[in-house]
Design a protein around this motif. Structure first.
Motif, PDB file in Angstrom:
ATOM      1  N   SER A   1     -10.754   4.190 -14.872  1.00 54.39           N
ATOM      2  CA  SER A   1     -12.167   4.179 -14.502  1.00 54.39           C
ATOM      3  C   SER A   1     -12.874   3.232 -15.457  1.00 54.39           C
ATOM      4  O   SER A   1     -12.561   3.189 -16.652  1.00 54.39           O
ATOM      5  N   ALA A   2     -13.816   2.471 -14.918  1.00 58.46           N
ATOM      6  CA  ALA A   2     -14.521   1.490 -15.757  1.00 58.46           C
ATOM      7  C   ALA A   2     -15.192   2.180 -16.936  1.00 58.46           C
ATOM      8  O   ALA A   2     -15.225   1.653 -18.046  1.00 58.46           O
ATOM      9  N   GLU A   3     -15.684   3.380 -16.672  1.00 60.45           N
ATOM     10  CA  GLU A   3     -16.350   4.156 -17.718  1.00 60.45           C
ATOM     11  C   GLU A   3     -15.395   4.414 -18.893  1.00 60.45           C
ATOM     12  O   GLU A   3     -15.732   4.208 -20.052  1.00 60.45           O
ATOM     13  N   HIS A   4     -14.178   4.848 -18.557  1.00 54.97           N
ATOM     14  CA  HIS A   4     -13.192   5.163 -19.581  1.00 54.97           C
ATOM     15  C   HIS A   4     -12.762   3.900 -20.321  1.00 54.97           C
ATOM     16  O   HIS A   4     -12.641   3.898 -21.553  1.00 54.97           O
ATOM     17  N   ALA A   5     -12.571   2.819 -19.562  1.00 47.95           N
ATOM     18  CA  ALA A   5     -12.155   1.555 -20.182  1.00 47.95           C
ATOM     19  C   ALA A   5     -13.234   1.025 -21.126  1.00 47.95           C
ATOM     20  O   ALA A   5     -12.932   0.550 -22.230  1.00 47.95           O
ATOM     21  N   GLN A   6     -14.476   1.124 -20.675  1.00 51.59           N
ATOM     22  CA  GLN A   6     -15.578   0.630 -21.519  1.00 51.59           C
ATOM     23  C   GLN A   6     -15.716   1.468 -22.783  1.00 51.59           C
ATOM     24  O   GLN A   6     -15.919   0.937 -23.871  1.00 51.59           O
ATOM     25  N   ALA A   7     -15.544   2.788 -22.629  1.00 50.10           N
ATOM     26  CA  ALA A   7     -15.703   3.681 -23.776  1.00 50.10           C
ATOM     27  C   ALA A   7     -14.677   3.395 -24.867  1.00 50.10           C
ATOM     28  O   ALA A   7     -14.957   3.543 -26.051  1.00 50.10           O
ATOM     29  N   ARG A   8     -13.480   2.955 -24.477  1.00 51.52           N
ATOM     30  CA  ARG A   8     -12.474   2.689 -25.514  1.00 51.52           C
ATOM     31  C   ARG A   8     -12.381   1.189 -25.835  1.00 51.52           C
ATOM     32  O   ARG A   8     -11.503   0.764 -26.600  1.00 51.52           O
ATOM     33  N   GLY A   9     -13.286   0.407 -25.244  1.00 53.35           N
ATOM     34  CA  GLY A   9     -13.336  -1.020 -25.558  1.00 53.35           C
ATOM     35  C   GLY A   9     -12.119  -1.783 -25.061  1.00 53.35           C
ATOM     36  O   GLY A   9     -11.662  -2.742 -25.681  1.00 53.35           O
ATOM     37  N   ALA A  10     -11.604  -1.376 -23.898  1.00 55.19           N
ATOM     38  CA  ALA A  10     -10.383  -1.995 -23.383  1.00 55.19           C
ATOM     39  C   ALA A  10     -10.651  -3.396 -22.832  1.00 55.19           C
ATOM     40  O   ALA A  10     -11.722  -3.672 -22.299  1.00 55.19           O
ATOM     41  N   ARG A  11      -9.652  -4.260 -22.944  1.00 56.33           N
ATOM     42  CA  ARG A  11      -9.696  -5.567 -22.292  1.00 56.33           C
ATOM     43  C   ARG A  11      -9.429  -5.347 -20.795  1.00 56.33           C
ATOM     44  O   ARG A  11      -8.492  -4.653 -20.415  1.00 56.33           O
ATOM     45  N   VAL A  12     -10.266  -5.932 -19.940  1.00 57.06           N
ATOM     46  CA  VAL A  12     -10.165  -5.715 -18.495  1.00 57.06           C
ATOM     47  C   VAL A  12      -9.663  -6.981 -17.808  1.00 57.06           C
ATOM     48  O   VAL A  12     -10.232  -8.055 -17.962  1.00 57.06           O
ATOM     49  N   HIS A  13      -8.549  -6.843 -17.050  1.00 58.73           N
ATOM     50  CA  HIS A  13      -8.024  -7.989 -16.297  1.00 58.73           C
ATOM     51  C   HIS A  13      -8.839  -8.268 -15.043  1.00 58.73           C
ATOM     52  O   HIS A  13      -8.984  -9.417 -14.622  1.00 58.73           O
ATOM     53  N   GLY A  14      -9.342  -7.219 -14.412  1.00 62.00           N
ATOM     54  CA  GLY A  14     -10.094  -7.377 -13.177  1.00 62.00           C
ATOM     55  C   GLY A  14     -10.386  -6.018 -12.576  1.00 62.00           C
ATOM     56  O   GLY A  14     -10.113  -4.974 -13.179  1.00 62.00           O
ATOM     57  N   ILE A  15     -10.947  -6.046 -11.368  1.00 63.73           N
ATOM     58  CA  ILE A  15     -11.381  -4.819 -10.706  1.00 63.73           C
ATOM     59  C   ILE A  15     -10.560  -4.609  -9.440  1.00 63.73           C
ATOM     60  O   ILE A  15     -10.415  -5.524  -8.630  1.00 63.73           O
ATOM     61  N   LEU A  16     -10.019  -3.401  -9.292  1.00 62.61           N
ATOM     62  CA  LEU A  16      -9.433  -3.010  -8.004  1.00 62.61           C
ATOM     63  C   LEU A  16     -10.613  -2.519  -7.168  1.00 62.61           C
ATOM     64  O   LEU A  16     -11.050  -1.385  -7.291  1.00 62.61           O
ATOM     65  N   ALA A  17     -11.156  -3.426  -6.358  1.00 65.15           N
ATOM     66  CA  ALA A  17     -12.432  -3.159  -5.696  1.00 65.15           C
ATOM     67  C   ALA A  17     -12.288  -2.233  -4.500  1.00 65.15           C
ATOM     68  O   ALA A  17     -13.231  -1.514  -4.143  1.00 65.15           O
ATOM     69  N   GLY A  18     -11.123  -2.255  -3.859  1.00 62.57           N
ATOM     70  CA  GLY A  18     -10.965  -1.395  -2.692  1.00 62.57           C
ATOM     71  C   GLY A  18      -9.553  -1.453  -2.159  1.00 62.57           C
ATOM     72  O   GLY A  18      -8.738  -2.276  -2.578  1.00 62.57           O
ATOM     73  N   ALA A  19      -9.279  -0.547  -1.202  1.00 65.68           N
ATOM     74  CA  ALA A  19      -7.959  -0.516  -0.570  1.00 65.68           C
ATOM     75  C   ALA A  19      -8.117  -0.008   0.854  1.00 65.68           C
ATOM     76  O   ALA A  19      -8.964   0.843   1.128  1.00 65.68           O
ATOM     77  N   GLY A  20      -7.320  -0.560   1.743  1.00 61.30           N
ATOM     78  CA  GLY A  20      -7.337  -0.102   3.136  1.00 61.30           C
ATOM     79  C   GLY A  20      -5.932   0.223   3.605  1.00 61.30           C
ATOM     80  O   GLY A  20      -4.991  -0.512   3.301  1.00 61.30           O
ATOM     81  N   ILE A  21      -5.791   1.332   4.316  1.00 57.75           N
ATOM     82  CA  ILE A  21      -4.481   1.749   4.825  1.00 57.75           C
ATOM     83  C   ILE A  21      -4.611   2.027   6.320  1.00 57.75           C
ATOM     84  O   ILE A  21      -5.573   2.671   6.760  1.00 57.75           O
ATOM     85  N   SER A  22      -3.651   1.530   7.080  1.00 61.48           N
ATOM     86  CA  SER A  22      -3.606   1.866   8.507  1.00 61.48           C
ATOM     87  C   SER A  22      -2.150   2.004   8.937  1.00 61.48           C
ATOM     88  O   SER A  22      -1.240   1.768   8.144  1.00 61.48           O
ATOM     89  N   SER A  23      -1.948   2.383  10.182  1.00 62.08           N
ATOM     90  CA  SER A  23      -0.587   2.471  10.715  1.00 62.08           C
ATOM     91  C   SER A  23      -0.593   1.931  12.143  1.00 62.08           C
ATOM     92  O   SER A  23      -1.571   2.070  12.874  1.00 62.08           O
ATOM     93  N   ASP A  24       0.539   1.302  12.516  1.00 61.96           N
ATOM     94  CA  ASP A  24       0.593   0.577  13.791  1.00 61.96           C
ATOM     95  C   ASP A  24       0.700   1.484  15.016  1.00 61.96           C
ATOM     96  O   ASP A  24       0.172   1.167  16.077  1.00 61.96           O
ATOM     97  N   ALA A  25       1.455   2.584  14.889  1.00 55.38           N
ATOM     98  CA  ALA A  25       1.791   3.397  16.071  1.00 55.38           C
ATOM     99  C   ALA A  25       2.334   2.499  17.179  1.00 55.38           C
ATOM    100  O   ALA A  25       1.939   2.599  18.348  1.00 55.38           O
ATOM    101  N   TYR A  26       3.251   1.615  16.796  1.00 49.25           N
ATOM    102  CA  TYR A  26       3.795   0.636  17.747  1.00 49.25           C
ATOM    103  C   TYR A  26       5.308   0.751  17.851  1.00 49.25           C
ATOM    104  O   TYR A  26       5.860   0.944  18.915  1.00 49.25           O
TER     105      TYR A  26
END
Lengths: 82, 408
Positions: free
Chosen positions: B240-265
């Motif tokens: 969590s950004a909150e936890h990373a900021q609190a411990r002063g962590a170096r951040v590579h980037g943000i996992l902004a979102g994820a999408g999952i679906s299924s084909d049913a094909y």
């Protein structure tokens, strides 16, 4: 086979299976608490001991072998019986 | 880089791959366009129609005793997780707020096969008492959980070649739901063995360029004839950004979102309409609060199969429309081969590095773009990237579609 030979053989097995330093393997040590051999690795130790010493160690007897000394005595008796 | 407290950031990266034993050597391999594929020399290879694969560049550097109770997939996961954890600065975290999501597509198949041989040749008494924990698909997740003392849950989502991405998507949900502050997430796969190769070959899924392994994986190219089986592991430390900021962590980037679906094909065939893939991409954008125009880069699933690569192109067009024309697309698998359950995790790492370093590694072996591929695929030379969002696609047998969205 002498108790010393059996002890040395067990030490070699314990080193192979669980990375136990042979110098730590003495008769008074318990497998689980002192030598940090977990229950799965203990099965491997038993199977390897059966092969090395030509004895049978039934599963129900394995749980009576708490210390290295217990195992040495058991293997010596089983070896005489065989 | 600014992240709001509720966002999920990436603070650690780890990998062991056909290009290198860690992230820096793998990234260097990608930037220099190396291939990890080679001709296999094991005795069992000759009977098979496929003689090539992409094995690990560096054998797992574990001690003999540590290694003997771990399947190769567990060993690789542990190596990558240790690198990621160190890269994250060995976080000080409450064990009850630390979770693990480490996936494998197939699990401990090498152990399963070896121990089956032991059973047949030497009998049941010789079967290793470690065989079940070594072959179970959650074994690698358990190994990593034990190594770092994670007590907020250990998970292993299994979705074939989408497994690594699904593990990262699940980790995102866990942190967003407030069930953990840090999740060690990723995938691992060690399936270079006769049976999996024979099985994939029977599905007509593998390239048969046995005499030219380094050119066999050629996503989007007219001459592609299947994928090259790779092995390896990749792990990210999500926080969590909150936890990373609190411990002063170096951040590579943000996992902004994820999408999952299924084909049913179909259980194995790709849906040629790309509808399932498109739903995953749209879901990832929604999850990330991004628009199609925000996306500047896509790390495609692109395994080098004739039908799969076209369906992905169609699906991306469906999801992104004209915005796709200004998006730089690449295929990591052109160099690493297909790491199955680790592929999505490795490509997540690569997507993030591409965004952070602002450079897209060129797709190797792309000599002539297939006429049916309507994508701007980066080829020959690496391409400089501006600022924006990146997507990473992963699809798996079973009809699984996963898309991850990153920003930096």
């Amino acid at each position: 086979m002498s108790q010393a030979d059996i002890l040395a053989g067990l030490a070699a097995i314990l080193e192979e299976v669980a990375g136990v330093d042979p110098a730590d393997v003495t008769a008074d040590k318990t497998f689980i608490d002192d030598l940090d051999v977990d229950s799965l690795s203990m099965v491997e130790v038993v199977v390897a001991a059966e092969e090395k010493f030509g004895v049978k160690i039934p599963d129900e007897d394995v749980k009576t072998l708490k210390t290295v000394g217990d195992a040495v005595s058991y293997i010596q008796r089983a070896g005489v019986a065989a | 880089m600014t992240a709001s407290p509720r966002q999920v950031v990436v603070t650690g990266l780890g990998a062991t791959t056909p290009l290198g034993g860690d992230v820096p050597s793998t990234w260097e391999g990608l930037l220099s366009g190396r291939s990890g594929a080679r001709r296999l020399t094991e005795d069992w290879v000759e009977q098979l129609p496929v003689h090539i694969a992409a094995p690990l560049a560096v054998e797992p550097p574990l001690g003999r005793v540590e290694a003997r109770t771990l399947d190769r997939s567990q060993q690789m996961a542990l190596v990558a997780a240790r690198e990621a954890w160190a890269d994250a600065g060995t976080p000080d975290v409450d064990a009850e707020r630390l979770a693990v999501c480490v996936a494998s597509g197939i699990g401990g198949v090498q152990t399963l096969l070896q121990q089956h041989d032991v059973l047949r040749e030497r009998g049941p008494r010789r079967v290793s008492p470690h065989v079940v924990p070594m072959l179970m698909p959650n074994g690698p997740a358990s190994t990593v959980g034990l190594a770092f003392g994670a007590k907020a849950g250990v998970h292993a989502p299994v979705s074939a070649c989408a497994s690594g991405s699904e593990a990262i998507a699940l980790a995102l949900d866990i942190i967003r739901a407030g069930r953990a502050d840090i999740v060690i997430a990723g995938g691992t796969e060690a399936a270079i063995a006769a049976l999996p190769i024979a099985g994939f070959a029977q599905m007509q899924a593998l390239s048969r360029r046995n005499d030219a392994p380094e050119t066999a994986s050629r996503p989007f190219d007219k001459g592609r004839d299947g994928f090259v089986l790779g092995e390896g592991a990749a792990i990210v430390v999500l926080e969590s950004a909150e936890h990373a900021q609190a411990r002063g962590a170096r951040v590579h980037g943000i996992l902004a979102g994820a999408g999952i679906s299924s084909d049913a094909y179909h259980v194995a065939a790709t849906d040629p309409t790309g509808a399932g893939a498109a739903r995953a991409v749209r879901a990832a954008l929604r999850s990330a609060s991004l628009e199609a125009d925000d996306v500047i880069h896509i790390n495609a699933h692109a395994t080098s199969t004739p039908t799969g690569d076209v369906a992905e192109s169609v699906g991306l067009r469906l999801a992104l429309g004209d915005a796709l024309d200004s998006i730089a697309v690449t295929s990591t698998k052109s160099m690493t081969g297909h790491l199955l359950g680790a592929a999505g995790a490795l490509e997540a790492v690569v997507t993030l590095l591409s965004l952070r370093e602002r450079v897209v590694p060129a797709t190797r072996n792309l000599d002539a773009l297939d006429d049916e591929i309507a994508l701007d695929v980066v080829r020959i030379d690496n391409r400089k990237l501006g600022a924006g969002a990146g997507l990473s696609n992963s699809f798996g047998f079973g009809g699984h579609d996963v898309c991850l969205a990153f920003t930096v």
